[in-house]
Each structure stands twice: as structure tokens, then as C-alpha cells.
Scaffold this active site. Structure first.
Site, mmCIF file in Angstrom:
data_model
loop_
_atom_site.group_PDB
_atom_site.id
_atom_site.type_symbol
_atom_site.label_atom_id
_atom_site.label_comp_id
_atom_site.label_asym_id
_atom_site.label_seq_id
_atom_site.Cartn_x
_atom_site.Cartn_y
_atom_site.Cartn_z
ATOM 1 N N ASP A 104 6.403 -1.757 -12.180
ATOM 2 C CA ASP A 104 6.621 -0.865 -11.031
ATOM 3 C C ASP A 104 7.782 -1.321 -10.160
ATOM 4 O O ASP A 104 8.016 -0.753 -9.090
ATOM 5 C CB ASP A 104 5.352 -0.827 -10.153
ATOM 6 C CG ASP A 104 4.393 0.287 -10.574
ATOM 7 O OD1 ASP A 104 4.885 1.331 -11.050
ATOM 8 O OD2 ASP A 104 3.176 0.093 -10.413
ATOM 9 N N ASN A 139 9.058 -0.214 -1.857
ATOM 10 C CA ASN A 139 7.895 -0.999 -1.449
ATOM 11 C C ASN A 139 8.208 -2.482 -1.266
ATOM 12 O O ASN A 139 7.299 -3.300 -1.125
ATOM 13 C CB ASN A 139 6.757 -0.821 -2.459
ATOM 14 C CG ASN A 139 6.358 0.634 -2.598
ATOM 15 O OD1 ASN A 139 6.507 1.228 -3.659
ATOM 16 N ND2 ASN A 139 5.885 1.230 -1.511
ATOM 17 N N ARG A 176 1.299 -5.709 -7.905
ATOM 18 C CA ARG A 176 2.706 -5.705 -7.503
ATOM 19 C C ARG A 176 3.113 -6.919 -6.670
ATOM 20 O O ARG A 176 4.288 -7.058 -6.304
ATOM 21 C CB ARG A 176 3.036 -4.395 -6.768
ATOM 22 C CG ARG A 176 2.853 -3.173 -7.691
ATOM 23 C CD ARG A 176 3.473 -1.917 -7.126
ATOM 24 N NE ARG A 176 4.899 -2.079 -6.885
ATOM 25 C CZ ARG A 176 5.650 -1.155 -6.293
ATOM 26 N NH1 ARG A 176 5.104 -0.023 -5.872
ATOM 27 N NH2 ARG A 176 6.941 -1.369 -6.111
ATOM 28 N N ARG A 187 -2.764 2.437 1.334
ATOM 29 C CA ARG A 187 -2.183 1.150 0.965
ATOM 30 C C ARG A 187 -1.966 0.216 2.175
ATOM 31 O O ARG A 187 -2.397 -0.917 2.173
ATOM 32 C CB ARG A 187 -0.850 1.373 0.240
ATOM 33 C CG ARG A 187 -0.985 2.121 -1.081
ATOM 34 C CD ARG A 187 -1.629 1.264 -2.145
ATOM 35 N NE ARG A 187 -1.604 1.905 -3.445
ATOM 36 C CZ ARG A 187 -0.581 1.849 -4.295
ATOM 37 N NH1 ARG A 187 0.508 1.169 -3.995
ATOM 38 N NH2 ARG A 187 -0.645 2.462 -5.464
ATOM 39 N N HIS A 218 1.356 6.948 -0.203
ATOM 40 C CA HIS A 218 2.373 6.351 0.655
ATOM 41 C C HIS A 218 2.949 7.455 1.539
ATOM 42 O O HIS A 218 3.077 8.600 1.095
ATOM 43 C CB HIS A 218 3.529 5.767 -0.175
ATOM 44 C CG HIS A 218 3.247 4.427 -0.780
ATOM 45 N ND1 HIS A 218 3.663 4.075 -2.043
ATOM 46 C CD2 HIS A 218 2.612 3.333 -0.285
ATOM 47 C CE1 HIS A 218 3.297 2.829 -2.307
ATOM 48 N NE2 HIS A 218 2.652 2.353 -1.258
ATOM 49 N N ALA A 245 4.199 7.490 -12.980
ATOM 50 C CA ALA A 245 3.707 6.308 -12.257
ATOM 51 C C ALA A 245 3.485 6.612 -10.781
ATOM 52 O O ALA A 245 3.167 5.726 -9.994
ATOM 53 C CB ALA A 245 4.701 5.155 -12.395
ATOM 54 N N CYS A 251 11.024 6.639 -3.647
ATOM 55 C CA CYS A 251 10.381 5.391 -4.066
ATOM 56 C C CYS A 251 11.366 4.457 -4.765
ATOM 57 O O CYS A 251 11.184 3.243 -4.772
ATOM 58 C CB CYS A 251 9.244 5.666 -5.039
ATOM 59 S SG CYS A 251 7.992 6.765 -4.423
ATOM 60 N N SER A 308 -52.188 14.010 28.300
ATOM 61 C CA SER A 308 -51.476 14.667 29.375
ATOM 62 C C SER A 308 -50.019 14.738 28.973
ATOM 63 O O SER A 308 -49.276 13.774 29.107
ATOM 64 C CB SER A 308 -51.608 13.899 30.687
ATOM 65 O OG SER A 308 -50.742 14.493 31.631
ATOM 66 N N LEU A 346 -47.360 16.382 30.104
ATOM 67 C CA LEU A 346 -46.306 16.294 31.100
ATOM 68 C C LEU A 346 -46.154 14.880 31.657
ATOM 69 O O LEU A 346 -45.053 14.335 31.767
ATOM 70 C CB LEU A 346 -46.621 17.269 32.233
ATOM 71 C CG LEU A 346 -45.413 17.967 32.803
ATOM 72 C CD1 LEU A 346 -44.576 18.599 31.692
ATOM 73 C CD2 LEU A 346 -45.877 19.047 33.772
HETATM 74 N N1 ARG Z 1 3.144 2.947 -9.201
HETATM 75 C C1 ARG Z 1 3.670 2.599 -7.941
HETATM 76 C C2 ARG Z 1 2.549 2.242 -6.990
HETATM 77 O O1 ARG Z 1 1.533 2.859 -7.045
HETATM 78 C C3 ARG Z 1 4.495 3.694 -7.363
HETATM 79 C C4 ARG Z 1 5.114 3.333 -6.062
HETATM 80 C C5 ARG Z 1 5.788 4.478 -5.379
HETATM 81 N N2 ARG Z 1 6.466 4.050 -4.237
HETATM 82 C C6 ARG Z 1 6.572 4.724 -3.090
HETATM 83 N N3 ARG Z 1 7.321 4.268 -2.145
HETATM 84 N N4 ARG Z 1 5.830 5.789 -2.852
HETATM 85 O O2 ARG Z 1 2.690 1.328 -6.233
#
Ligand code: ARG
Length: 698
Positions: free
Chosen positions: A66, A72, A91, A140, A169, A259, A265, A634, A636
Site C-alpha cells: 500500500d 498516509n 502499514r 482510521r 479517510h 485497494a 491517495c 395507600s 397516593l
Molecule cells: N489500502 C489503503 C488503506 O486502506 C488505501 C489508502 C488510501 N489512502 C487514502 N489517503 N485514502 O490504507
């Protein structure tokens, strides 16, 4: 910065693949990537971008499929880089590679503490030409990371909660545009976030994209000046954007969508269109609020923990468990300490309200209870907090103070001088009294039984009828003996049915034997009790034969009249006019009694209090320190007493009508045992078990 050429970072897709599933797009796509196709698409994107900006390249490493999604890596502005703290472990190995690249260019790195997660520019986008950061959380990145972004970048950070896993994201569903505009996909956000976006951008300055555009990653657009580059844009969207003087370039990136990523991204902005240089900015305070809380009880078996956590996220907040101790055996309770956060104080209050409803107790308050002055005698300020029967702590002057005179349907009044807090009825407020408003700085200690749905099953199990009555009465007698033996206080609340059903003599016996410390009643019970003593009738019914006597209805009036003539019940006892019965025993044994009148009363007897506010106050004094309250037929008076009784007092409610017993439980007085039976028979049985050596069954 504005007029210089934009600068981007990209990372080539040499090792790009789908090898695991960390977002819904990846499902079913493991091994499906055709790398040559991905390479062609990436090269096309690179050409479009490098024609318009300065694109730099970071080399990928094997085993990180990735890594081409370099957005990211972190978030960069000027000479400052804040690296990501990936939520997804797959990651994490990318991080040091980006850091190395950044460091070798002499850029300063500032780390976010690792008690939160942050996935870089994927979840943090500056508004072009404004010093504002839009930040996503909920999938995330964690909300608490936004606090550090506020601190590091010294600009307002608007937190947007993502609620659709497909738009995990912020850069998949939100594009801040020049000229104070935005393009976004509303369904990706919770209501608060949508409202925030709509409050911020006039309708003419926002474009809300539809499902089709969103699913084809139109919002995953890289912007360079007035050019937007994305995988897709429908004709309608394109026209709208072009109307805003934006150039829209689409380029196929479907291999990367396998992905869950597309144009945006694949890029990290190395330059931002912000206004005031970081060095000239003043610190900004983050609106994110949090509170430490504690939940105890059968958190796991009852599903309470799940419900509490759903409640937090449902209310727009987030939480972090700081400590968890699980009960190891079925009968042991668990403890969970957590920190609940929300984007602002108002949202946190909603979260706290939810959590407190699940029985959470605030353990470290950062906020004092807020109060407002009572605007007039007997009037509370509009936002007053209304009390429950449960022990309540209030955070005043940096510490928790337990409220005195706990009861429900009251307000909390702070006496700053004495450092104390008390429950007070609205009608008793004085102008200027400091009344607690809202729910901040309030901790209510509810027992677990009232939090769970099973509580209702428990309460109805507490209503006994038929065969169970005998066993319950026997247990009750034991409990009363225990209370008597240590000089505890038992209060009886009773209606005239006790006399009509022949229970008077047993109640009198209980009073004589020291089982009753106060009797709370109306005008009728004393009247018919005295009528019975004087004439042998109760409301005209001969109690020996059980039949009405001719002209019997007048006897209770005659009884009242004689007492009025004597001056009081006590005087009548003194003068030998009353020689036995419930009231006689009260007077003889110095047991407090409070008789409270109503609209239907005859007489009344001289002792009967006809002013209802005064009567409530007298009842409330009488139940102070009570360990047990026995409520006999009672409705009340029983409900009235239930309302002024704090939790922790045993309430026993006896009535032939199950609705009365249930009604009391419904009022929140859940620690009650209901017994559905004839009160005369009940008292007979109770007196039997209370008698000497009478713990055998009759
Ligand atoms: N497969 C990657 C993940 O899930 C894709 C990341 C996409 N990045 C983004 N900035 N939206 O982390």
C-alpha cells in the site's frame, strides 16, 4: 507560498498489490491487481501532475503493497512534518521510510503521542487560502489526534466524523476548494459533521456529490491551483465545478480502487495554500473535550459495556479504555476506566448523558458543575438539573461533593461558603440561590440493576403474589427484627384500608413492640381507627360481624367530633376517650405520626395538616434516616413518599392492586419489593412472624 509552484510527493507502485483487507474496497480483491496496468495508470497520473507542479518521488520498499498511497505518510506544512500513527498494523513499516526521506531534506518532524491514531493527509485537509484544517475521525484516525494537530499547526481544526467504512479517510469524501468552497459526499458523515459543513459553507459554495460520483472516487481529487485531478466526475459534477472556474481532469485509476485508493491517495502535498506563516501564528485552543469515567458491574455478561460504547460513538464521541479488570467468576463484577472524548463540550455532554444513563461515574472531572442564580423565590433557572433518588456527587471548587438530602425531582443548590451541595425543591428556592445547570460536573451513582434492560425483569420479580407472599413476609419480619435490634428506623405509610380489612390490631401490636418509628398517613386512617375503638365500626361496618350497622356512616363523624372537642388525639387518649388501636399506641409509645389531609376529608382531625407543602415537608422530615419504609394500601401517600426517598432505603409496598405496586416501581423507586395481597391478611401474617418464637409458619 501562493504563487510559487506547488510541490507533491509520490511513491511508485512497484510493489502495489492487494494482499490483505483493511477497507471494504479490498474485499474479494486479494491477488487481483494487474501490476502492469497499475503502473500505466500511475504513470499517466504522474505526467498530469508533473506538468503542473513539482513532483518528488520516494522509493517504495518490498513487502509494503500500500506504500504508493503516500497521502498516509503524514501531514506537512512549511518546514514541519507530522508523521502518521497508523491504526492498521499492516502499514506501520512504511513510517520510518517516509521519515527518513523527510529528515534527509532537513524538515522538522513532530510526533503525535502514541495514545491516538492519525493517518496523515488521508484524514487532514487544509482549506485553500484559509488557515483552517478539516480533520476526519471515527474509522482510521482518532478524534484525540486532532487536539495535537491544533497545537502543532496553530489553527482551528474542524473534526468531522466518518460513519461509512467505505469512506474511511476524509480524502475519499471531502475536497476543500479555493474561494471558500467545498465538494463532499454527505452520507459519509454523521449529522453533527454534516451540520458543521453546512454551517460553514453557504449552499452556493458547496457541492454535494451523489452516490455514483462518490463510489467512483470523484472526491479523491488532487488539486493544484485551480485544477482538480480525479478518477471520475459525472457530467453534472464537472459542469458544476467548471462553473466555479476549476479545470477538471479525469484519469483512470481503477486498478488502485481495488485497494480503496485513487488520485489523492497517491499524493502527499509538500506545499499548502495557507496564509499566515506558522511562526507568526498564535496558539489556538482545541474544542475537543474529554472526561475520565468509570463503569462497574456485570459489564460483559449483561452486554453493558457494548451498549455504553455504542452510546458514545452514537453520540459523536470516541473513547479509549485506560484500564479494564474483568470479573473472573460469574458472580464477580468487572471494572472499566475509560476516557470519553467528543469534538466539543456540547457533544461531550451528550456523550456523558448517554454514559451516565448506563451507570458510568465520572472519576476525573475537568469541569466544575455550572450554576445559575435562581431568578426569583420558588423559581429555578431554565437549564436546571433535575435530581434522581441516587447518591449524587457534584464537582465544586476542584473537588467532588456529595449532595445532601438526596431525593428525586429536586434541584441541586451549591452553598459555596459551606462547600456543600443539597437537594432542594424548586418551590423552596430563594432568589439568587446557586442552582446547578446542565450535566457537567455531576456524577450519579446508580446501582447496576437500574441500568440494564434486565432490571425490568428484576423489578417484576420483586412483585410477589400468592404463594410467594408467605416467604417474603417471613424474610421481611427477620429484616425488621434486625433493624429493631440496632435501633434503626422503620417508617409505615398507611391508608385506611388497613383498618377496614381488620389489620389495625396487628399494626397496633407492631407499634407497641417497637417496630414502627413513624406513621405517615392521611385523615382517614386515624379517623376510622378511632371510630373502631369508640364504636366498633370502621366506616360504619361492624368489624366483628363484617356487616354494616344501621346509620353506621355517621360514626366516623362522631369520632372526629369527639376528638375535636377533646382538643387533639393525644388529649383524647389522655382523657381516656380512646383506649386502644393504632393511634392510641402511637401516642402511648411516643411514635411520630404525620396525618395529611386531602380535598375529600371530613373533619379534619385537629392534627391533620391541610397545607400540602407543609405536609410534604413534615413527611420528608419523618423519613430522614429511615432504613425501611412499609407502604400499606395507600397509592397516593406511597408515591409521595417514594418521590422524596433516596436510593438505599428498603421500600415494601403492599396493595391488593398490582398496578399500585408497579406504579411505585415505575416512578424510579426501584429498590422496592411489591407484595400483592390483602393488607389485613398481610399484617396478620407479619405480626405472627414478628411475635416471640414465631418464626415457625402459622
Ligand atoms: N489500502 C489503503 C488503506 O486502506 C488505501 C489508502 C488510501 N489512502 C487514502 N489517503 N485514502 O490504507
Amino acid at each position: 507560498m501562493k504563487n510559487s509552484r506547488a510541490s507533491l510527493l509520490m511513491c511508485s507502485p512497484t510493489f502495489f498489490d492487494v494482499q490483505y483487507v483493511i477497507n471494504p474496497w479490498m474485499e474479494g480483491n486479494i491477488g487481483k491487481v494487474v501490476r502492469s496496468r497499475a503502473r500505466k495508470q500511475w504513470d499517466a497520473l504522474y505526467r498530469i501532475l508533473s506538468d503542473r507542479s513539482d513532483v518528488q518521488i520516494v522509493d517504495p520498499i518490498a513487502g509494503q503493497p500500500d506504500m504508493c498511497f503516500v497521502a498516509n505518510a503524514g501531514l506537512k506544512i512549511e518546514n514541519l512534518f507530522v508523521p502518521s500513527l497508523f491504526r492498521v498494523p499492516q502499514r506501520v513499516p512504511e513510517v520510518p521510510v517516509y521519515a527518513e526521506w523527510i529528515k534527509s531534506r532537513g524538515i522538522e518532524i513532530r510526533d503525535i503521542p502514541d495514545d491516538c491514531t492519525f493517518e496523515g493527509e488521508g484524514d487532514a485537509l487544509f482549506q485553500p487560502g484559509k488557515d483552517i484544517l478539516w480533520a476526519g475521525y471515527g474509522v482510521r484516525s482518532s478524534l484525540t489526534s486532532h487536539r495535537y494537530l491544533t497545537e502543532f499547526f496553530k489553527c482551528p481544526v474542524y473534526s468531522l466524523r466518518l460513519v461509512d467504512e467505505r469512506f474511511y479517510h476524509l480524502d475519499t469524501c471531502f475536497v476543500p476548494l479555493p474561494g471558500g468552497r467545498v465538494m463532499y459526499y454527505p452520507a459519509a458523515f454523521d449529522k453533527r459533521s454534516r451540520d458543521l459543513i453546512r454551517d460553514h459553507f453557504e449552499p452556493s459554495n458547496r457541492v454535494e456529490v451523489g452516490d455514483e460520483d462518490a463510489q467512483h472516487f470523484c472526491c479523491n481529487a488532487v488539486r493544484i491551483g485551480n485544477t482538480l485531478v480525479a478518477n471520475h466526475a459525472s457530467d453534472a459534477l464537472r459542469r458544476k465545478l467548471e462553473g466555479w472556474d476549476l479545470e477538471v481532469i479525469t484519469t483512470d485509476l481503477n486498478e488502485f480502487i481495488l485497494a480503496g485508493g485513487a488520485a489523492k491517495c497517491l499524493c502527499l502535498l509538500l506545499s499548502q495554500d495557507t496564509v499566515v506563516p506558522l511562526s507568526e501564528r498564535k496558539p489556538v485552543e482545541s474544542p475537543i473535550s474529554s472526561e475520565r469515567l468509570e463503569l462497574t458491574g456485570h459489564l460483559l455478561d449483561s452486554g453493558l459495556l457494548n451498549r455504553a460504547m455504542d452510546a458514545v460513538t452514537g453520540a459523536g464521541g470516541s473513547f479509549r479504555v485506560e484500564q479494564f479488570r474483568a470479573g473472573l467468576r460469574h458472580d464477580q463484577t468487572s471494572l472499566c476506566r475509560l476516557r470519553a472524548s467528543a469534538p466539543d463540550r456540547e457533544a461531550l455532554n451528550r456523550v456523558l448523558k448517554e454514559l451516565k444513563g448506563h451507570g458510568a461515574v465520572v472519576i476525573a472531572s475537568t469541569t466544575e458543575a455550572s450554576c445559575q442564580a435562581a431568578p426569583a423565590n420558588g423559581v429555578a433557572p431554565e437549564g436546571f438539573y433535575s435530581t434522581t433518588i441516587y447518591p449524587t456527587d457534584v464537582f465544586v471548587n476542584g473537588q467532588w461533593v456529595r449532595a445532601g438530602k438526596q431525593r428525586m425531582d429536586a434541584v441541586l443548590v451549591i452553598d459555596a461558603g459551606a462547600g456543600s451541595v443539597r437537594c432542594e425543591l424548586i418551590r423552596n428556592l430563594r432568589t439568587g440561590d446557586r442552582v446547578v445547570c446542565g450535566v457537567e460536573g455531576i456524577a450519579v451513582h446508580t446501582p447496576e440493576t437500574v441500568r440494564t434492560e434486565e432490571a425490568f425483569a428484576f423489578m417484576s420479580a420483586g412483585v410477589s403474589s400468592e404463594r410467594r407472599v408467605e416467604r417474603v413476609v417471613k424474610e421481611l419480619a427477620l429484616e425488621m427484627k434486625r433493624i429493631r435490634s440496632h435501633g434503626g428506623r422503620i417508617v409505615v405509610v398507611s391508608g385506611p384500608v388497613v383498618i377496614h380489612t381488620g389489620g389495625g390490631e396487628y399494626l397496633a401490636e407492631m407499634i407497641r413492640n417497637g417496630y414502627v418509628q413513624a406513621l405517615l398517613t392521611g385523615n382517614a386512617l386515624p379517623t376510622h381507627d378511632i371510630e373502631l375503638n369508640m364504636f366498633g365500626t370502621s366506616l360504619g361496618v361492624d368489624m366483628k360481624r363484617g356487616t354494616g350497622v344501621p346509620l353506621g356512616h355517621q360514626y366516623h363523624l362522631r369520632a372526629i367530633n369527639r376528638i375535636r372537642a377533646a382538643g387533639s388525639i393525644a388529649d383524647a387518649v389522655e382523657q381516656g376517650l380512646v383506649t386502644g388501636g393504632v393511634m392510641f399506641e402511637c401516642i402511648r409509645n411516643g411514635v411520630d405520626f404525620v396525618a395529611v389531609g386531602s380535598i375529600r376529608d371530613d373533619g379534619p382531625l385537629p392534627e391533620t395538616i391541610m397545607d400540602l407543602c407543609e405536609a410534604q415537608a413534615a413527611y420528608s422530615r419523618a423519613i430522614e434516616g429511615a432504613e425501611m419504609i412499609l407502604m400499606l394500601s395507600s397509592m397516593l401517600h406511597a408515591i409521595g413518599v417514594g418521590n422524596m426517598t433516596p436510593a438505599g432505603v428498603r421500600l415494601i409496598c403492599v396493595d391488593i392492586n398490582p398496578a399500585v405496586v408497579t406504579k411505585l416501581a415505575d416512578r424510579g423507586s426501584v429498590e422496592s419489593t411489591g407484595i400483592v395481597t390483602d393488607v389485613g391478611l398481610f399484617l396478620n401474617l407479619l405480626a405472627h412472624y414478628l411475635g416471640k418464637d414465631r418464626d415457625k409458619d402459622p
